[in-house]
Each structure stands twice: as structure tokens, then as C-alpha cells.
Write an enzyme that holds these catalytic residues in place. Structure first.
Site, PDB file in Angstrom:
ATOM      1  N   HIS A   1      35.039 -61.172   9.431  1.00 44.11           N
ATOM      2  CA  HIS A   1      35.195 -62.587   9.008  1.00 44.11           C
ATOM      3  C   HIS A   1      33.805 -63.214   8.761  1.00 44.11           C
ATOM      4  O   HIS A   1      33.527 -64.167   9.190  1.00 44.11           O
ATOM      5  CB  HIS A   1      36.091 -63.682   9.756  1.00 44.11           C
ATOM      6  CG  HIS A   1      36.458 -64.863   8.654  1.00 44.11           C
ATOM      7  ND1 HIS A   1      37.875 -65.282   8.890  1.00 44.11           N
ATOM      8  CD2 HIS A   1      36.170 -65.339   7.628  1.00 44.11           C
ATOM      9  CE1 HIS A   1      38.065 -66.173   8.102  1.00 44.11           C
ATOM     10  NE2 HIS A   1      37.111 -66.188   7.147  1.00 44.11           N
TER      11      HIS A   1
ATOM     12  N   ARG B   1      41.885 -64.781   2.974  1.00 40.80           N
ATOM     13  CA  ARG B   1      42.462 -64.960   4.205  1.00 40.80           C
ATOM     14  C   ARG B   1      43.352 -63.872   4.767  1.00 40.80           C
ATOM     15  O   ARG B   1      44.071 -63.225   3.983  1.00 40.80           O
ATOM     16  CB  ARG B   1      43.137 -66.195   4.120  1.00 40.80           C
ATOM     17  CG  ARG B   1      42.790 -67.616   4.371  1.00 40.80           C
ATOM     18  CD  ARG B   1      42.245 -67.733   5.845  1.00 40.80           C
ATOM     19  NE  ARG B   1      41.390 -68.721   5.953  1.00 40.80           N
ATOM     20  CZ  ARG B   1      40.022 -69.064   6.050  1.00 40.80           C
ATOM     21  NH1 ARG B   1      39.458 -68.010   5.221  1.00 40.80           N
ATOM     22  NH2 ARG B   1      39.515 -70.030   5.965  1.00 40.80           N
TER      23      ARG B   1
ATOM     24  N   GLU C   1      43.020 -63.059  14.016  1.00 42.43           N
ATOM     25  CA  GLU C   1      41.603 -62.750  14.458  1.00 42.43           C
ATOM     26  C   GLU C   1      41.362 -63.572  15.722  1.00 42.43           C
ATOM     27  O   GLU C   1      42.047 -64.768  15.929  1.00 42.43           O
ATOM     28  CB  GLU C   1      40.910 -63.663  13.219  1.00 42.43           C
ATOM     29  CG  GLU C   1      40.879 -63.005  12.050  1.00 42.43           C
ATOM     30  CD  GLU C   1      40.144 -63.462  10.876  1.00 42.43           C
ATOM     31  OE1 GLU C   1      39.373 -64.520  11.147  1.00 42.43           O
ATOM     32  OE2 GLU C   1      40.363 -63.153   9.833  1.00 42.43           O
TER      33      GLU C   1
HETATM   34  C1  MLT Z   1      36.084 -70.492   4.546  1.00 37.08           C
HETATM   35  O1  MLT Z   1      37.317 -70.724   4.596  1.00 37.08           O
HETATM   36  O2  MLT Z   1      35.178 -71.028   4.477  1.00 37.08           O
HETATM   37  C2  MLT Z   1      35.418 -68.913   5.386  1.00 37.08           C
HETATM   38  O3  MLT Z   1      36.731 -68.174   5.601  1.00 37.08           O
HETATM   39  C3  MLT Z   1      34.577 -69.042   6.360  1.00 37.08           C
HETATM   40  C4  MLT Z   1      34.608 -69.054   7.607  1.00 37.08           C
HETATM   41  O4  MLT Z   1      35.710 -69.368   8.244  1.00 37.08           O
HETATM   42  O5  MLT Z   1      33.955 -68.571   8.290  1.00 37.08           O
END
Ligand code: MLT
Length: 327
Positions: A288, A241, A270
Site C-alpha cells: 500500500h 482499495r 492490511e
Molecule cells: C489513499 O486513499 O489516499 C491511499 O490509499 C493512501 C494511503 O492510505 O496510504
């Protein structure tokens, strides 16, 4: 009457077809923050979101008191949902934590290899007509110490892949019992982890405790030489994150040589439109995409659909985050 589900950030078509086959009404919608804050989800029994939709306290309160019973995060991280607000308003929060593990673990190794072998830089130079065969000398992962911050499901998969490359695995995770660290080196403090590892990968959640956890002070502790005695450099990657790695300190460490190269798939803000890190030649960024594979997205979609079906059927969903709602 059939239950209505809003899908706000996209979902694999296989999952949408599956839900429709089960006679749910599924609307693929796109609401602005303002529309959500005015209660655009009030008429839905469930909403499936990814990371783009932010359901903070205000958004949740604006959408409670109607039909909304469950929020599903189609993915792992639930930091874009105010869990307390959901609980206080009687709304269940579920996620799909196991579907993306392999994809994220594989891209973690991709980032490590991109850093240590200059893959993106080599490509850039080649396109610019520069044959940098001598300049782009890399280092092997083999024989080096990889430090994992957090040793949950994804980190353990990274560990298996990295062991296949001949790396020695070290981890720091104060929340796990000792028996979870079988076959690897467990560290009691994050300082101890950094002091022993030339390669670091971040795998914890973003919380108030982990915000800005990784910065120059820890990077300063990283060894000068690899565990095999080689002058391999120092590397940091994070696909967990944004906000856990302090980006301005990372920028400094990349520019003052404390880090040889770093890779991020996640950012403090983001989508990234402007970011100083993108001016560093020894920085590798991806937008991401760790969970963005055909396989993971089908699994995430179906896991999310099943969580919604269970919740709306009055069962306790297996991935219920706010269990206190049952009290
Ligand atoms: C998640 O938390 O599953 C990932 O960061 C995937 C996303 O948000 O694309």
C-alpha cells in the site's frame, strides 16, 4: 484557547510545522482501538488519520459530544470512516483527494511494467544466481488495450501515461457523464470492458457495490490475444482499495493460467502478514505504497492542514465529504 489536533497515523513534518505556526496544538499520538472506543479523541477539535485508524460507528459515537468537530483523512479513500455516524454526530469529514494522483498513477504504470516485463521476478532470479534471459520474455504495453474500472482523477492520469506508451484506453464508469470520456473508448458494462482488454487496472472506491467486483467470471472474458494480435498475456493491477478484487479468485486465475500476472498494492486485510497470493510466482505485491512519495506526502499533509484550518475557522472546507451536515 488554541485548537487541538490529534495526528494518529503520521503526517509530513512540513504540515505539522505549518499547523503549529498557525498556532494549533498538534499531538502526534498513537491510540489503540480500545483507547479510541473509550473516547481518546474527545479533547481534540480535529483528528487527522490515514488508513490505519478505523473510525467506525462505535469509535465515532464514543468520541462525539466532546470537542471533536472534524475528521480529516490525509489521502483519498474514506472507507475507514463511518460517514453516516460522523454526520449523525455533527462531525465533518474531509479528505485530500488531489494530492496523491501523480504518485498513484506512476506506480500503476510501475505495476503494469513489472507484470509485463517480469521486473521483480528477474531481480529475484538474478539474486539466486539464475541468468533467466530466455525464460523472462515479456510483452509490450504498446498497441494493447488498457481497461480502467472507474475513470476518476487517478484513472485519467493513468490514461495519459498509458497513452504515452501507445496503449488504447478503455474505461467503465457508470457515474460519469459521457463528456468525461473524450478520446477514449467508454464501455456501458464492466463485462464489455473485460471482453475488450488484455490489461485491466482498478480505480474505483470500495463500496458495498464494488466489494468482490473483480473475480474469475470477469477475468474469463478477457481476450486471448492483444489488440495488436500478439500473444501478450492477460494482466490485472489494483492500487485502489483491497476487497474490490476477490483475492481467492485472483489466486485461482494466476495458478490456472487465466491471468499471466497480477499486481496489487492494496489487500482485503492490511497489513498483510500471510496471504496465499504471495505463494504465486506470477503475483507482484507492494505494501500500500502508491501514495508514499516525498512529493505526495507533503502535498497531502498541507492539503489536510488547510482543510482542518478552514473547518475550524467555521468555513465550508472544499473537500467536505458529508455535505448533508450543512443542511
Ligand atoms: C489513499 O486513499 O489516499 C491511499 O490509499 C493512501 C494511503 O492510505 O496510504
Amino acid at each position: 484557547m488554541n485548537h487541538r489536533i490529534a495526528v494518529t497515523d503520521g503526517l509530513a513534518k512540513e504540515a505539522i510545522l505549518y499547523l503549529r505556526k498557525e498556532e494549533y496544538v498538534v499531538d502526534e499520538v498513537s491510540f489503540t482501538k480500545d483507547e479510541i472506543n473509550k473516547g481518546s479523541l474527545l479533547d481534540y477539535d480535529a483528528v487527522i488519520i490515514r488508513s490505519a485508524t478505523k473510525l467506525d460507528k462505535k469509535a465515532i459515537e464514543a468520541n462525539s459530544g466532546g470537542k471533536l468537530k472534524v475528521i480529516c483523512r490525509a489521502g483519498v479513500g474514506v472507507d475507514n470512516i463511518d460517514i453516516n455516524a460522523a454526520t449523525n454526530n455533527g462531525i465533518m469529514v474531509v479528505n485530500a483527494p488531489s494530492s496523491t494522483t501523480k504518485s498513484v498513477a506512476e506506480l500503476t504504470l510501475g505495476h503494469l511494467l513489472s507484470c509485463t516485463r517480469h521486473i521483480p521476478k528477474g531481480d529475484r532470479m538474478l539474486r539466486d544466481g539464475i541468468w533467466a534471459k530466455k525464460e523472462l520474455r515479456g510483452s509490450e504495453l504498446f498497441g494493447k488495450n488498457l481497461g480502467l474500472i472507474g475513470y476518476g482523477r487517478i484513472a485519467r492520469n493513468v490514461s495519459n501515461l498509458a497513452i504515452a506508451f501507445g496503449m488504447n484506453i478503455h474505461a467503465f464508469d457508470p457515474y460519469l457523464p459521457n463528456e468525461m470520456f473524450g478520446g477514449i473508448t467508454k464501455h456501458e458494462t464492466i463485462e464489455d470492458l473485460f471482453s475488450n482488454c488484455t490489461h485491466i487496472s482498478v480505480h474505483c472506491n470500495l463500496t458495498e457495490d464494488t466489494r468482490n467486483l473483480v473475480g474469475e467470471k470477469l477475468i474469463d472474458l478477457m481476450p486471448k490475444l492483444g489488440a495488436d494480435g500478439s500473444n501478450c498475456g492477460r494482466y490485472l493491477v489494483s492500487l485502489s482499495r483491497g476487497g474490490i478484487v476477490n483475492e481467492s479468485e485472483l489466486f485461482n486465475c494466476l495458478n490456472n493460467g487465466k491471468l499471466t500476472c497480477a499486481g496489487l498494492d492494496v489487500f482485503e486485510t492490511e497489513p498483510v502478514l500471510k496471504n496465499n497470493l504471495l505463494n504465486s510466482d506470477n503475483f507482484i505485491g507492494t505494501p500500500h505504497i502508491a501514495a508514499s512519495t516525498v512529493e505526495a506526502q507533503i502535498r497531502v499533509g498541507l492539503e489536510s492542514a488547510n482543510q482542518i484550518i478552514n473547518s475550524l475557522n467555521g468555513e465550508v472546507p472544499t473537500n467536505l465529504i458529508n455535505k448533508e451536515i450543512l443542511d
